[in-house]
Write a protein that holds these residues in place. Sequence first.
Motif, short mmCIF file in Angstrom:
data_model
loop_
_atom_site.label_atom_id
_atom_site.label_comp_id
_atom_site.label_asym_id
_atom_site.label_seq_id
_atom_site.Cartn_x
_atom_site.Cartn_y
_atom_site.Cartn_z
N ARG B 345 49.44 -30.21 48.15
CA ARG B 345 48.67 -30.50 49.36
C ARG B 345 49.18 -29.68 50.55
NH1 ARG B 345 45.58 -34.04 52.07
NH2 ARG B 345 45.14 -35.33 50.26
N MET B 348 48.14 -26.08 49.99
CA MET B 348 46.69 -25.91 50.18
C MET B 348 46.34 -25.99 51.67
SD MET B 348 44.85 -25.23 47.50
CE MET B 348 43.19 -25.92 47.51
N ARG B 489 30.59 -32.33 54.82
CA ARG B 489 31.65 -32.35 55.83
C ARG B 489 31.46 -31.25 56.86
NH1 ARG B 489 32.57 -37.35 54.85
NH2 ARG B 489 34.09 -37.83 53.20
N LEU B 562 39.17 -23.88 47.96
CA LEU B 562 39.77 -23.88 49.29
C LEU B 562 38.79 -24.43 50.34
CD1 LEU B 562 42.62 -22.86 50.04
CD2 LEU B 562 41.53 -20.84 51.00
N ARG B 564 36.41 -26.49 49.78
CA ARG B 564 36.27 -27.93 49.50
C ARG B 564 37.47 -28.69 50.06
NH1 ARG B 564 35.90 -27.69 43.90
NH2 ARG B 564 38.09 -28.32 43.98
N PHE B 565 38.64 -28.11 49.87
CA PHE B 565 39.85 -28.76 50.39
C PHE B 565 39.80 -28.87 51.91
CE2 PHE B 565 44.11 -28.90 52.11
CZ PHE B 565 44.72 -29.87 51.32
N ASP B 568 37.30 -31.60 52.87
CA ASP B 568 37.79 -32.97 52.61
C ASP B 568 38.89 -33.38 53.59
OD1 ASP B 568 36.23 -33.59 50.40
OD2 ASP B 568 37.70 -32.88 48.94
N ASN B 569 39.76 -32.45 53.92
CA ASN B 569 41.02 -32.84 54.57
C ASN B 569 41.17 -32.39 56.02
OD1 ASN B 569 42.68 -34.02 52.23
ND2 ASN B 569 41.80 -32.14 51.38
N THR B 572 37.21 -33.16 58.26
CA THR B 572 37.04 -34.59 58.49
C THR B 572 37.68 -35.07 59.79
OG1 THR B 572 38.85 -34.73 56.89
CG2 THR B 572 36.69 -35.41 56.13
N ALA B 573 38.44 -34.22 60.43
CA ALA B 573 39.01 -34.58 61.74
C ALA B 573 37.98 -34.47 62.85
CB ALA B 573 40.21 -33.68 62.05
#
Lengths: 597, 597
Positions: B345, B348, B489, B562, B564-565, B568-569, B572-573
């Motif tokens: 994580r 990434m 997203r 990448l 997608r990561f 997702d992460n 989303t902020a």
Amino acid sequence: MSYRAPVADMAFTLKHVAGVDQAMAEGLYGELSVDLLETILEEAGKFANERIAPLNRMGDETGATIVDGKVATPPGWKEVYTAWAEAGWNALPCDPEWGGQGLPSVVQSACVEMWNASSMAFALGPLLTAGAVEAITAHASRELKETYLPKLVAGEWMGTMNLTEPQAGSDLNAVRTRAEPAGDGSYRITGQKIFITYGEHDLTENIVHLVLARLPDAPAGTRGISLFLVPKFLVNPDGTLGARNDLRCHSIEHKMGIHASPTCTMVYGDHGGAIGYLVGEENRGLNCMFTMMNNARLAVGVQGVAIAERAYQHALHYARERRQGRAPGAADGMSPIADHPDVQRMLMTMKAQTQAARGICYMTAAALDRGHLAKDAEERRRSHEMASLLTPVAKAYSTDIGCEVASLGVQVHGGMGFIEETGAAQFMRDARIAPIYEGTNGIQAIDLVMRKLPLSGGETVRAALAEMRKVATRVTQANDPVFGNTAARLRGAVDSLDRATSYLLKALAGNAQQDALAAATPYLRLFGVAQGAAALARAALAAHEARRQGDGDPAHAGRIALARFFADNIATAAEGLEQAVTAGAATLDDAELALAS
Amino acid sequence: MSYRAPVADMAFTLKHVAGVDQAMAEGLYGELSVDLLETILEEAGKFANERIAPLNRMGDETGATIVDGKVATPPGWKEVYTAWAEAGWNALPCDPEWGGQGLPSVVQSACVEMWNASSMAFALGPLLTAGAVEAITAHASRELKETYLPKLVAGEWMGTMNLTEPQAGSDLNAVRTRAEPAGDGSYRITGQKIFITYGEHDLTENIVHLVLARLPDAPAGTRGISLFLVPKFLVNPDGTLGARNDLRCHSIEHKMGIHASPTCTMVYGDHGGAIGYLVGEENRGLNCMFTMMNNARLAVGVQGVAIAERAYQHALHYARERRQGRAPGAADGMSPIADHPDVQRMLMTMKAQTQAARGICYMTAAALDRGHLAKDAEERRRSHEMASLLTPVAKAYSTDIGCEVASLGVQVHGGMGFIEETGAAQFMRDARIAPIYEGTNGIQAIDLVMRKLPLSGGETVRAALAEMRKVATRVTQANDPVFGNTAARLRGAVDSLDRATSYLLKALAGNAQQDALAAATPYLRLFGVAQGAAALARAALAAHEARRQGDGDPAHAGRIALARFFADNIATAAEGLEQAVTAGAATLDDAELALAS
């Protein structure tokens, strides 16, 4: 700008966020009164401000040095350390049987914050000694206790923790240091340990090392590790120092920060083996370590709070002195940069995050205390589990905050922040170790998710959530527009944490460990954000109540403003974090391909 | 682990994210082909990897030194600099009239990334020279150009920017350095400048200072500042060096990072005044500076990308070598830590943020190029505004990312990350200056909100939003489950940015500047998050299309993973940031009380 211990904020947080007020009312803390608590904090603050803080810059510049295996701390450190120990500060949390004052974790946590804010490199040695005292108190034989504890408690000797080896960092399975029974009840220790904080120094005449090692017939893995007490100088039956033990400091590290704290490579057994004594049972060394780890991890979390507070004070001072540009609404001429909205935002972020982390740490300390002191066994059990749940959050959230706040502190200083003499850069460099040692923050997140969420089948975490929800409800009930979005954003954060928790509990129940492991870090952050918002809202509620009762202290309006700021700007991150958590392990699909190029 | 320029990823980003492919098809870049572009990147990468990268650790350890006003760069630096300039790299973006190669900003940005990734302290000097060349090319007299540009373009001399004074940092109104007309067309410059990067050094025989100063009759404030060219050595009519000018380096700073880059306090006019020549019109000095500021700010943004890339490579290398614990699903024994989900994580996050920032910077460069090169005047105008809009985002988002990624890099290394010899700490220390200089990131955010959002009545930002939306639509239309939440997203992030933009435009229209100023920093971050998500989604779409056409390069699956990561992460902020923006100035109500204690 030197450090000024924020005693009023600390006491307010202890009383109204960590619930020390109520615990005292319940008689949990015996004779410890609010007055006594405040007196202790005042005195500790005075020592920290006047004696320790002046060491900090110079300690960074000089650093610890090594010549022929002898390690020297910077000039003046030994005098201040000796005065500090003689004033009884080292003995504060220790068992009265060995000369300690037996004060609870809430008091110790506040004091640890002050020592570390005034100089993290200085305070780190005593932090390790406290861990050693705890392990020895809990697990060593009566004889070892009688020989070592009085000196360690008084701070006449210091203690260390020797866990890490080159091949054994986060994974202690790989520990290779050997311990051979000598036939006389003692052992001979041989091996190399690295990253040993205050492994060698000139502050005290003896150093008591706690060393993880393997017996010859020990099973592989962590179940074959034992804990040994290995003194630098052997102790004669009359308590005087005897021969030098077969151990030495080979070298010290050149580090990014905490330069004055010697980080040692220790070599045991150049001449046949250092004499060591078993602590606890054979092959149960890791358990002995774990019993004191909650406290040590909390203490490292408090270091994060401490460095954040120090960086905040430094930046605030500069921002009030430095004038550039005209702030909106200001008269002609240059305004202090603290009046510019974007600088104000940075300062508010620093203060809000610091207070949130402080709240979390002190709540954890209060739960630890309740776990020991509550009259009811069931309450002790529940409180102990609550402390276990909160500890990784306190450690990881607070140390991440320490780094973020210290970095903001550099930013507030502009170009001056990058100049070492300004001091802001040192806080950032010092802060950077705390997310790494005493279990990396990644390890904390895994501990939270894999071991703490399942406590009592999830009841412990549910209780924490219910507690946060209650705070939101109380803010709503206060029904005062001054709270702004505080209740709504706190409730939103708790809802997100609740859903993320359910997702993880389900994943663990369904043996989808991959999902839990992948999600651990954003989950811990989410927990910290929700718990931090609740902590600040608690403080705001208490401030609101005080105002309602006629207390005109302007700090109360500030506490309400701080909770609102956190709600608007930080708690709002919760839903995004929840989405990151519930993306699960799939978010790492094909990661090896993404990382391949 | 040394640096290896990620030429394939850079070229892919240029082509498919920044749209260089299409711009070439339109004939925008003349004879510059993809092949030529890739050849240039390969060659630059080779020089960066083989010649510059080996200087970096040693440069940090040795640092620049000063003895009797003479500044020395570390051993070997002059040789490498000379070879670099002789190979023509300094001339790459410059006007062919003065010996430059006239290559566009997209090529220069990719090269600047490589120079800075291999050594930020080394690359910083040329970055300043490029700024000086640009200002002289745009504003100086023919005579000054003929005297100075050929040498500066060739890199035989270097240039500096002298803006800051002790009382004049972000606020240049306060500049006090004086310039008196000498009667012969030249001026005499007197005053002190601080934080002058490469203000004095031993890399070249002459140094050309651009200095902001005030004429005797100049109006107060920034409208009374003029720009002067002040050479270290005067230049004879035949081009040889003449007398030493009346200027000197008084001292260099002791900094947190970029130790080998001398940061100088410069003193002008000890003996009556340094001889200087006016560049551009009297009292218009700040305008001359601003014309080159977009490029310089973009270049600093690229520094953020560069240091992030370097830190990422370093951490990835370590994570693949270092073994601890058993990763889920792995066979017995210790796994490389890169296989543990929480380390994966971190890696990434590092790679995704680096690629996002790279995408934003290269898109900004492409817009700059289009602003110069497009055939249609209206397109040039629109592209110029787009570049102006994106520049503060490129600068601030990328340099913040640089710090965050470098800090994660330390974390991936565990305890080793805190040891200076490992190198990870240096990246973090070096990275920390980039959010400060060339306009602090707070200033960038204010620039974005107050000056860039209103461009063309908001049409420019609306165009940027529409472009991001199109990317989301294309991902949806691709209709392949491999994209996961990418489209949703991204769309969510763009929706948040859209609402936040409307809020700010309305605030500005309603003269609620306080709201805009208070919200500037989270707004810029939100912009970067949305634009970064769009950049990665573009790359993923291109990779998806390549796979559809039979290209089996596994990097393509990595690009999709990448995006997608990030979705997702990180994307989303966005909604939380939107909420922080729309909290407006009210979020700072009573801030002074919260900060008082």
